[in-house]
Design a protein around this motif. Structure first.
Motif, mmCIF file in Angstrom:
data_model
loop_
_atom_site.group_PDB
_atom_site.id
_atom_site.type_symbol
_atom_site.label_atom_id
_atom_site.label_comp_id
_atom_site.label_asym_id
_atom_site.label_seq_id
_atom_site.Cartn_x
_atom_site.Cartn_y
_atom_site.Cartn_z
ATOM 1 N N THR A 282 0.746 -1.265 -0.161
ATOM 2 C CA THR A 282 -0.287 -0.150 -0.175
ATOM 3 C C THR A 282 1.086 1.770 -0.033
ATOM 4 O O THR A 282 0.608 2.312 -0.593
ATOM 5 C CB THR A 282 -1.249 0.616 1.202
ATOM 6 N N PHE A 283 1.557 1.179 0.767
ATOM 7 C CA PHE A 283 3.009 2.420 1.009
ATOM 8 C C PHE A 283 3.323 2.770 -0.581
ATOM 9 O O PHE A 283 3.805 4.096 -0.845
ATOM 10 C CB PHE A 283 3.881 2.572 2.163
ATOM 11 N N LEU A 284 3.726 1.004 -1.442
ATOM 12 C CA LEU A 284 4.570 1.069 -2.767
ATOM 13 C C LEU A 284 3.399 2.344 -3.319
ATOM 14 O O LEU A 284 4.062 3.496 -3.668
ATOM 15 C CB LEU A 284 5.328 0.470 -3.099
ATOM 16 N N LEU A 285 2.461 1.921 -3.316
ATOM 17 C CA LEU A 285 1.660 2.549 -4.172
ATOM 18 C C LEU A 285 1.370 3.963 -3.666
ATOM 19 O O LEU A 285 0.541 4.705 -5.207
ATOM 20 C CB LEU A 285 -0.449 1.466 -4.073
ATOM 21 N N VAL A 286 1.124 4.251 -3.181
ATOM 22 C CA VAL A 286 0.813 5.603 -2.809
ATOM 23 C C VAL A 286 2.331 6.593 -3.281
ATOM 24 O O VAL A 286 1.953 7.753 -3.801
ATOM 25 C CB VAL A 286 0.456 6.045 -1.014
ATOM 26 N N SER A 287 3.342 6.579 -2.326
ATOM 27 C CA SER A 287 4.310 6.787 -3.294
ATOM 28 C C SER A 287 4.512 7.197 -4.665
ATOM 29 O O SER A 287 4.583 7.638 -4.969
ATOM 30 C CB SER A 287 5.385 5.891 -2.515
ATOM 31 N N LEU A 288 3.838 5.926 -5.281
ATOM 32 C CA LEU A 288 4.046 5.985 -6.454
ATOM 33 C C LEU A 288 2.525 7.060 -6.966
ATOM 34 O O LEU A 288 3.199 8.014 -7.882
ATOM 35 C CB LEU A 288 3.814 4.730 -7.249
ATOM 36 N N PHE A 289 1.672 7.237 -6.486
ATOM 37 C CA PHE A 289 0.555 7.844 -6.844
ATOM 38 C C PHE A 289 0.596 9.471 -6.110
ATOM 39 O O PHE A 289 0.815 10.602 -6.700
ATOM 40 C CB PHE A 289 -0.844 7.508 -6.161
ATOM 41 N N ALA A 290 1.420 9.682 -5.832
ATOM 42 C CA ALA A 290 2.264 10.977 -5.381
ATOM 43 C C ALA A 290 3.276 11.649 -5.547
ATOM 44 O O ALA A 290 3.064 12.961 -5.886
ATOM 45 C CB ALA A 290 3.244 11.397 -3.525
ATOM 46 N N VAL A 291 4.057 10.774 -6.952
ATOM 47 C CA VAL A 291 5.077 10.770 -7.697
ATOM 48 C C VAL A 291 4.902 11.206 -8.901
ATOM 49 O O VAL A 291 5.073 12.083 -9.712
ATOM 50 C CB VAL A 291 6.223 10.174 -7.550
ATOM 51 N N LEU A 292 3.920 10.417 -9.493
ATOM 52 C CA LEU A 292 2.835 10.545 -11.039
ATOM 53 C C LEU A 292 2.522 11.891 -11.036
ATOM 54 O O LEU A 292 2.890 12.468 -12.372
ATOM 55 C CB LEU A 292 1.667 9.774 -11.233
ATOM 56 N N PRO A 293 2.228 12.453 -10.810
ATOM 57 C CA PRO A 293 1.574 14.086 -10.869
ATOM 58 C C PRO A 293 2.587 15.217 -11.868
ATOM 59 O O PRO A 293 2.375 15.838 -11.952
ATOM 60 C CB PRO A 293 0.388 14.283 -9.959
ATOM 61 N N VAL A 294 3.442 14.792 -10.684
ATOM 62 C CA VAL A 294 5.260 15.927 -11.059
ATOM 63 C C VAL A 294 5.534 15.514 -12.334
ATOM 64 O O VAL A 294 5.907 16.048 -13.094
ATOM 65 C CB VAL A 294 6.185 15.378 -10.240
ATOM 66 N N HIS A 295 5.612 13.660 -12.901
ATOM 67 C CA HIS A 295 6.353 14.162 -14.374
ATOM 68 C C HIS A 295 5.158 14.560 -14.773
ATOM 69 O O HIS A 295 5.868 14.634 -16.084
ATOM 70 C CB HIS A 295 6.125 12.248 -14.245
ATOM 71 N N THR A 296 4.104 14.206 -14.601
ATOM 72 C CA THR A 296 2.982 14.104 -15.994
ATOM 73 C C THR A 296 3.272 16.210 -15.952
ATOM 74 O O THR A 296 3.441 16.589 -17.547
ATOM 75 C CB THR A 296 1.697 13.889 -15.277
ATOM 76 N N PHE A 297 2.801 16.858 -15.057
ATOM 77 C CA PHE A 297 2.972 17.647 -15.137
ATOM 78 C C PHE A 297 4.412 18.483 -15.578
ATOM 79 O O PHE A 297 4.300 19.366 -16.723
ATOM 80 C CB PHE A 297 2.713 18.779 -13.928
ATOM 81 N N ALA A 298 5.085 18.146 -15.513
ATOM 82 C CA ALA A 298 6.544 18.213 -16.097
ATOM 83 C C ALA A 298 6.592 17.441 -17.486
ATOM 84 O O ALA A 298 7.220 18.334 -17.704
ATOM 85 C CB ALA A 298 8.009 17.938 -15.493
#
Length: 333
Positions: free
Chosen positions: A74-90
């Motif tokens: 769960t924590f792994l997926l949460v961290s992935l979900f938190a990082v993804l918008p940064v990459h999409t925005f960039a």
């Protein structure tokens, strides 16, 4: 039921109007645009919301069964979900768009705008989509090259100057869980010619005389002189006044002037509505250009002298495209 639909339609229209006003202030029209934080928006996609739901379920399972492995996942997926918008925005941030070319088009076709898209620095950009909703647009990746040209198409149905709506630039890179987008106004305006519609063969010699290159033809309303009477002449044309004066019997001759040049004349299509006339004149202009017959155009308030060539064709088609929707008073000259 109909009243409810009308109310929702009115609310939708009001919402779109307010949104456009807000965008005009936040991102005004310009032919060169750089996507920055003030122009970019980002939200989870449906897949992203489903992913979030899975994470919540995993967390509930881990809590109920006190399973550390589930917690770790769960924590792994949460961290992935938190990082993804940064990459999409960039992936879109800093992207530069410039309007290069807009070509005239005929009504009923797709108008195309040529754009140049570039990226600053060496950061690669992938899976970028540019389009006018709801049409399908162009996809591009800026990996090996710093900039690339793309053509984006928009259907146009009416003639005249047509201002294009805002372009949508969006990306779901890298995993499709977030969508970052921008609505860009590149000040695109298309010149749309009338849709060519056949009106029969070219009207060679059908236009009335108005100037040079005039040939006289028997008949008409212009008095041309007296001629010796011949049996069969109409009694209405006999010169009774001269005959009463003791002269021989003469007949009045009438003639009309005919312009031998090819004129695409508004009056030749009398009885048809404005748009049909323009479509027919457009077809004649294209046909005359193909057959290499010098042609001129006569519209109410506009006369283009006969000529040939791409520039002349462009002048004629532009005059047809920009003709007023409602013909000027006295349009039938």
């Amino acid at each position: 039921m109909a009243g409810t639909r009308a109310a929702f339609a009115a609310l939708g229209g009001r919402w779109r109007e307010l949104t456009e006003r807000w965008l005009q202030r936040r991102a005004p029209a310009a032919r060169r645009v750089t996507l920055d934080h003030s122009r970019l928006f980002i939200l989870p996609t449906r897949a992203g919301l489903a992913f979030l739901m899975v994470v919540i379920i995993l967390w509930l399972l881990g809590t109920n069964y006190e399973n550390n492995l589930v917690f770790a996942l769960t924590f792994l997926l949460v961290s992935l979900f938190a990082v993804l918008p940064v990459h999409t925005f960039a992936n879109l941030s800093g992207l530069q768009l410039r309007l290069c070319e807009v070509r005239p088009v005929f009504a009923g076709d797709y108008a195309e705008a040529l754009l140049r898209v570039g990226r600053p620095g060496n950061r690669i950009r992938e899976r970028i989509e540019i389009f006018w909703p709801p049409e399908q647009g162009a996809w591009l990746d800026l990996v090996d090259r710093g900039e690339e040209e793309v053509r984006v198409a928009l259907p146009v149905v009416r003639r005249g100057r047509v201002r294009a709506p805002r372009l949508r630039v969006q990306s779901r890179f890298p995993l499709g869980l977030f969508r970052c987008w921008s609505r860009v106004d590149l000040d695109v305006e298309f010149l749309v010619y009338p849709q060519p519609k056949s009106a029969g063969p070219l009207p060679l010699g059908a236009a009335t005389a108005d100037g040079e290159s005039v040939q006289k033809r028997a008949g008409g309303d212009d008095f041309a002189g007296l001629a010796t009477y011949r049996p069969g002449d109409s009694p209405r044309h006999l010169a009774w006044k001269q005959y009463a004066g003791g002269r021989d019997l003469y007949s009045k001759r009438y003639e009309s002037g005919v312009d031998t040049r090819l004129w695409l004349d508004w009056d030749l299509l009398a009885g048809r509505d404005v748009e049909t006339r323009l479509c027919n004149l457009c077809h004649w202009a294209l046909q005359a250009e193909r057959e290499q017959s010098a042609y001129g155009l006569r519209l109410p308030g506009t006369v283009i002298q006969p000529a040939l060539g791409p520039d002349h064709l462009r002048r004629v088609l532009t005059a047809l495209a920009l003709f007023p929707i409602h013909a000027p008073a006295g349009g039938d000259r």
